[in-house]
Write a protein that holds these residues in place. Structure first.
Motif, short mmCIF file in Angstrom:
data_model
loop_
_atom_site.label_atom_id
_atom_site.label_comp_id
_atom_site.label_asym_id
_atom_site.label_seq_id
_atom_site.Cartn_x
_atom_site.Cartn_y
_atom_site.Cartn_z
N ALA A 111 -15.70 14.26 22.11
CA ALA A 111 -15.26 13.23 21.08
C ALA A 111 -15.94 12.93 19.97
O ALA A 111 -15.72 13.14 18.52
N ARG A 112 -17.46 12.83 20.22
CA ARG A 112 -18.25 12.54 19.25
C ARG A 112 -18.90 14.02 18.31
O ARG A 112 -18.96 13.79 17.07
N VAL A 113 -18.70 15.12 19.09
CA VAL A 113 -19.09 16.27 18.21
C VAL A 113 -17.96 16.79 17.33
O VAL A 113 -18.17 16.91 16.06
N THR A 114 -16.89 16.54 17.64
CA THR A 114 -15.65 16.96 17.06
C THR A 114 -15.21 15.90 15.98
O THR A 114 -14.98 16.35 14.75
N GLY A 115 -15.53 14.66 16.30
CA GLY A 115 -15.37 13.53 15.44
C GLY A 115 -16.38 13.39 14.30
O GLY A 115 -16.21 13.01 13.24
N SER A 116 -17.43 14.25 14.33
CA SER A 116 -18.54 14.09 13.43
C SER A 116 -18.22 15.14 12.30
O SER A 116 -18.58 14.98 11.06
N ILE A 117 -17.13 15.89 12.51
CA ILE A 117 -16.70 17.02 11.48
C ILE A 117 -15.63 16.26 10.59
O ILE A 117 -14.52 16.00 11.12
N ARG A 118 -15.76 16.36 9.48
CA ARG A 118 -15.01 15.75 8.46
C ARG A 118 -14.24 17.15 7.50
O ARG A 118 -13.14 16.81 6.89
N GLY A 119 -14.71 18.22 7.86
CA GLY A 119 -13.94 19.26 6.85
C GLY A 119 -14.81 20.51 7.28
O GLY A 119 -16.16 20.48 7.10
N THR A 120 -14.01 21.82 7.27
CA THR A 120 -14.68 22.76 7.46
C THR A 120 -13.84 23.96 6.62
O THR A 120 -12.78 23.96 6.68
N GLU A 121 -14.76 25.02 6.16
CA GLU A 121 -14.30 26.19 5.29
C GLU A 121 -14.93 27.31 5.31
O GLU A 121 -16.28 26.93 5.24
N HIS A 122 -14.67 28.46 5.64
CA HIS A 122 -15.33 29.84 5.69
C HIS A 122 -15.33 30.29 4.24
O HIS A 122 -14.02 30.25 3.59
N ARG A 123 -16.47 30.89 3.75
CA ARG A 123 -16.24 31.35 2.32
C ARG A 123 -16.82 32.67 2.37
O ARG A 123 -17.86 33.04 3.19
N LEU A 125 -18.81 36.01 0.73
CA LEU A 125 -19.74 35.95 -0.31
C LEU A 125 -19.53 37.48 -0.68
O LEU A 125 -19.31 38.33 -0.28
N ALA A 126 -20.61 37.84 -1.71
CA ALA A 126 -20.75 39.26 -2.29
C ALA A 126 -21.39 40.39 -1.17
O ALA A 126 -20.82 41.28 -0.84
N VAL A 127 -22.11 39.46 -0.31
CA VAL A 127 -22.73 40.17 0.93
C VAL A 127 -22.70 39.04 2.04
O VAL A 127 -23.48 38.13 2.29
N GLY A 128 -21.72 39.23 2.91
CA GLY A 128 -21.62 38.44 4.23
C GLY A 128 -20.64 37.28 3.76
O GLY A 128 -19.87 37.33 3.03
N GLY A 129 -21.08 36.10 4.46
CA GLY A 129 -20.09 35.04 4.26
C GLY A 129 -20.86 33.63 5.14
O GLY A 129 -21.76 33.93 5.44
N ALA A 130 -20.25 32.65 5.07
CA ALA A 130 -20.75 31.65 5.66
C ALA A 130 -19.53 30.48 5.79
O ALA A 130 -18.66 30.36 5.27
N ARG A 131 -19.88 29.69 6.74
CA ARG A 131 -19.28 28.48 6.95
C ARG A 131 -19.83 27.24 6.38
O ARG A 131 -20.98 26.84 6.78
N PHE A 132 -19.08 26.42 5.68
CA PHE A 132 -19.34 25.25 5.02
C PHE A 132 -18.64 23.99 5.86
O PHE A 132 -17.42 23.88 5.96
N VAL A 133 -19.53 23.02 6.51
CA VAL A 133 -18.98 21.90 7.18
C VAL A 133 -19.55 20.68 6.75
O VAL A 133 -20.58 20.60 6.52
N ARG A 134 -18.65 19.77 6.33
CA ARG A 134 -18.97 18.51 5.73
C ARG A 134 -18.98 17.49 7.38
O ARG A 134 -17.97 17.60 7.99
N ARG A 135 -20.18 17.05 7.43
CA ARG A 135 -20.31 16.15 8.80
C ARG A 135 -20.83 14.84 8.44
O ARG A 135 -21.70 14.53 7.49
N LYS A 136 -20.32 13.91 9.27
CA LYS A 136 -20.87 12.37 9.20
C LYS A 136 -22.18 12.41 10.02
O LYS A 136 -22.16 13.14 11.05
N VAL A 137 -23.30 11.87 9.42
CA VAL A 137 -24.37 11.68 10.30
C VAL A 137 -24.55 10.17 11.08
O VAL A 137 -24.30 9.34 10.24
N PRO A 138 -24.79 10.17 12.14
CA PRO A 138 -24.59 8.74 12.78
C PRO A 138 -25.61 8.08 12.26
O PRO A 138 -26.76 8.52 11.95
N GLY A 139 -25.19 6.67 12.16
CA GLY A 139 -26.05 5.64 11.39
C GLY A 139 -26.51 5.85 9.88
O GLY A 139 -27.14 5.04 9.65
N ARG A 140 -25.76 6.78 9.15
CA ARG A 140 -26.12 6.74 7.77
C ARG A 140 -24.62 7.12 7.10
O ARG A 140 -23.65 7.52 7.75
N ASP A 141 -24.76 6.54 5.79
CA ASP A 141 -23.37 6.49 4.89
C ASP A 141 -23.24 7.85 4.30
O ASP A 141 -24.16 8.47 4.23
#
Length: 174
Positions: A111-123, A125-141
């Protein structure tokens, strides 16, 4: 654990801290679950997973956690390169924790690991790619943008892309 903390844990429905816990909780850190493994206790709090030996791993730095046949497997992410307000990650080798008394730990970790993820997207690139993940950091705004390059992707070429994505995410919508 002091009698007061045990009493408060029972009243609030949180878990008790094992007597052989080697870490040091912050004053307001709440224990959510604890389990026993051969190397010592695993303790899940609102801020992260305490590993045997007393090191806390923030929920936002756990790339993957699986539970199977009494073993918790955790893949920790290390921040490898700063890219403006984003950070590039690389996964460390999996750590295996055979658990004899799991209690609620597997459910809380999931629950905590999946709950920290707010959004994810794969992009791509010209060479390769990357997964961009927006996450909540515990104890921080706010959120952190984590970027995980695909195998073979040039990190140096990815840094300016990650910086630009982070800038666009910070801008208010028109």
């Amino acid at each position: 654990m002091s009698w007061l903390r045990r009493f408060a844990a029972r009243l609030s429905g949180t878990a008790e801290l094992p007597a052989d816990f080697a870490g040091a909780l912050t004053a307001d850190e709440q224990v959510l679950a604890a389990a026993r493994c051969s190397d010592g206790p695993l303790v899940a709090t609102d801020l992260g997973l305490w590993l045997p030996g007393g090191r806390r791993l923030g929920w936002h730095l756990i790339s993957k956690a699986t539970w199977n046949d009494g073993v918790l497997v955790v893949v920790e992410a290390a921040e490898s390169v700063a890219a403006g307000e984003a950070v590039l990650l690389r996964d460390l080798p999996p750590s295996r924790f055979p658990v004899t008394e799991p209690g609620r730990l597997p459910e809380v970790v999931h629950a905590r690991v999946t709950g920290s993820i707010r959004g994810t997207e794969h992009r791509e690139l010209a060479v390769g790619g990357a997964r961009f993940v927006r996450r909540k950091v515990p104890g921080r705004d706010g959120l952190v943008l984590q970027v995980r390059p695909d195998p073979g992707t040039d990190e140096a070429a990815l840094v300016p892309v990650a910086e630009e994505v982070a800038r666009r995410l910070r801008r208010p919508a028109p």
